[in-house]
Design an enzyme around this catalytic site. Structure first.
Site, PDB file in Angstrom:
ATOM      1  CG  ASP A  24      -1.819   1.204   1.343  1.00 34.94           C
ATOM      2  OD1 ASP A  24      -2.314   1.642   0.292  1.00 34.94           O
ATOM      3  OD2 ASP A  24      -2.022   1.739   2.452  1.00 34.94           O
ATOM      4  CB  SER A  25       0.238   4.840  -0.214  1.00 34.55           C
ATOM      5  OG  SER A  25      -0.829   4.945   0.703  1.00 34.55           O
TER       6      SER A  25
ATOM      7  CE1 TYR B 172       1.689   4.949  -3.990  1.00 33.71           C
ATOM      8  CE2 TYR B 172       0.395   2.934  -3.909  1.00 33.71           C
ATOM      9  CZ  TYR B 172       1.621   3.562  -3.996  1.00 33.71           C
ATOM     10  OH  TYR B 172       2.753   2.810  -4.093  1.00 33.71           O
ATOM     11  N   GLY B 173      -4.081   8.321  -3.491  1.00 32.29           N
ATOM     12  CA  GLY B 173      -5.436   8.726  -3.870  1.00 32.29           C
ATOM     13  C   GLY B 173      -5.514   9.967  -4.736  1.00 32.29           C
TER      14      GLY B 173
ATOM     15  CB  CYS C 240      -3.758  -0.006  -2.082  1.00 36.87           C
ATOM     16  SG  CYS C 240      -3.937   1.642  -2.757  1.00 36.87           S
TER      17      CYS C 240
ATOM     18  CB  THR D 282      -5.928   4.235  -4.642  1.00 35.57           C
ATOM     19  OG1 THR D 282      -6.487   4.908  -3.511  1.00 35.57           O
ATOM     20  CG2 THR D 282      -5.722   5.221  -5.769  1.00 35.57           C
TER      21      THR D 282
ATOM     22  CD  GLU E 131       0.401   7.186   6.183  1.00 35.38           C
ATOM     23  OE1 GLU E 131       1.549   7.302   6.650  1.00 35.38           O
ATOM     24  OE2 GLU E 131      -0.067   6.108   5.779  1.00 35.38           O
TER      25      GLU E 131
ATOM     26  CB  CYS F 142      -9.301   4.453   1.625  1.00 29.86           C
ATOM     27  SG  CYS F 142      -7.617   4.882   2.100  1.00 29.86           S
ATOM     28  CB  THR F 143      -6.371  -0.272   3.272  1.00 24.22           C
ATOM     29  OG1 THR F 143      -5.377   0.500   2.578  1.00 24.22           O
ATOM     30  CG2 THR F 143      -6.916  -1.348   2.368  1.00 24.22           C
ATOM     31  CG  HIS F 144      -4.553   5.115   4.928  1.00 20.34           C
ATOM     32  ND1 HIS F 144      -4.115   4.559   3.754  1.00 20.34           N
ATOM     33  CD2 HIS F 144      -3.463   5.687   5.508  1.00 20.34           C
ATOM     34  CE1 HIS F 144      -2.803   4.794   3.624  1.00 20.34           C
ATOM     35  NE2 HIS F 144      -2.397   5.481   4.674  1.00 20.34           N
TER      36      HIS F 144
HETATM   37  N1  DGL Z   1      -4.712   3.049   1.559  1.00 21.47           N
HETATM   38  C1  DGL Z   1      -4.780   3.300   0.157  1.00 21.47           C
HETATM   39  C2  DGL Z   1      -6.165   3.096  -0.399  1.00 21.47           C
HETATM   40  O1  DGL Z   1      -6.778   2.179   0.002  1.00 21.47           O
HETATM   41  C3  DGL Z   1      -4.033   4.503  -0.329  1.00 21.47           C
HETATM   42  C4  DGL Z   1      -4.464   5.814   0.204  1.00 21.47           C
HETATM   43  C5  DGL Z   1      -3.602   6.965  -0.276  1.00 21.47           C
HETATM   44  O2  DGL Z   1      -2.357   6.830  -0.246  1.00 21.47           O
HETATM   45  O3  DGL Z   1      -4.180   7.977  -0.703  1.00 21.47           O
HETATM   46  O4  DGL Z   1      -6.675   3.755  -1.227  1.00 21.47           O
END
Ligand code: DGL
Length: 242
Positions: free
Chosen positions: A7-8, A39-40, A70, A72, A145, A175-177
């Site tokens: 992931d990012s 990444y988004g 991820c 995205t 983050e 989003c996994t965050h």
């Molecule tokens: N956690 C990632 C996702 O699921 C990336 C989020 C990001 O870096 O913007 O989209």
């Protein structure tokens, strides 16, 4: 099995924590692309370039499979790249949509701008006859983050206020965050947040082997190390810079 996960940044670490919880007897090799976060907000071409480097790195580490932790990457380039590397590669969207069939009616899908704009996640949910409200939440990843954690409730209100009077029965963290702010999201809307880590882990057909964990990031600072320790729940954890 040796399982590559990427992931990012910290979102994939939240998924990794659940993989370790539900499928403990495996060797996990994690890559977090913190130098290119978020990444988004990247283009498809950029996402392809990042994914290509990471997948090749994980292949050099001789993993048996790769999990794209991820939303995205899963929504924007997964279908194009999944058969290009001679190794099984799994996304997060298909297992979530398959799991939800006949389990909910009106959902709120929250995700990055690139995920929402691709419409892939929404249409796969609609194929399962689920009504989907969707919302881009671009400030969530930088806050999760970063250091200004106290701003999270301000942005939750900004992004979610319009959904207070809708008949939503489930929030999907696309989003996994976002599972890292599940409690705050649940408290605001009084609606359950889907446990995507459990769904991703239980969708995988993994054979038990020996335990192992290596964590790589493209950029590391002290707060990242503290966050990884807190999420994984292991104070001895070491991060490697690549
Ligand atoms: N956690 C990632 C996702 O699921 C990336 C989020 C990001 O870096 O913007 O989209």
């Amino acid at each position: 099995m040796r399982i590559g996960v990427f992931d990012s940044g910290l979102g994939g670490i939240a998924t990794l924590k659940d993989l370790i919880k539900y499928k403990p007897n495996n060797e996990y090799i994690y890559f977090g692309d913190t130098i290119n976060l978020p990444y988004g907000e990247k283009t498809k071409e950029e996402l392809k370039e990042y994914a290509d480097k990471i997948i090749n790195f994980l292949k050099e580490k001789e993993v048996d499979m790769i999990i794209i932790a991820c939303g995205t990457i899963s929504s924007n380039i997964y279908e194009e790249i999944k058969d290009s590397y001679g190794i099984p590669i799994y996304d997060i969207i298909n297992p979530i949509c398959n799991y939800l069939e006949n389990k909910c009616h009106d959902v709120l899908l929250l995700a990055t701008s690139m995920t929402i704009r691709s419409k892939v996640f929404k249409s796969k949910l609609e194929e399962k006859n689920i009504k989907v409200y969707d919302k881009e939440c671009p400030m969530f990843v930088p806050i999760i983050e970063g250091k200004n954690k106290e701003d999270i409730n301000k942005y939750i209100e900004e992004y979610l206020i319009d959904y207070k009077n809708k008949n939503i029965d489930l929030i999907i963290p696309g989003c996994t965050h976002y599972p890292l702010i599940s409690k705050e999201l649940e408290n605001y809307l009084n609606v359950k947040v889907l446990d995507i880590g459990y769904i991703i882990a239980s969708s995988l057909d993994i054979k038990d082997s020996k335990k192992g964990l290596e964590i790589y990031f493209s950029k590391i600072d002290d707060s990242l190390l503290e966050n990884v320790k807190r999420i994984i729940g292991d104070t001895e954890i070491k991060l490697k810079k690549l």
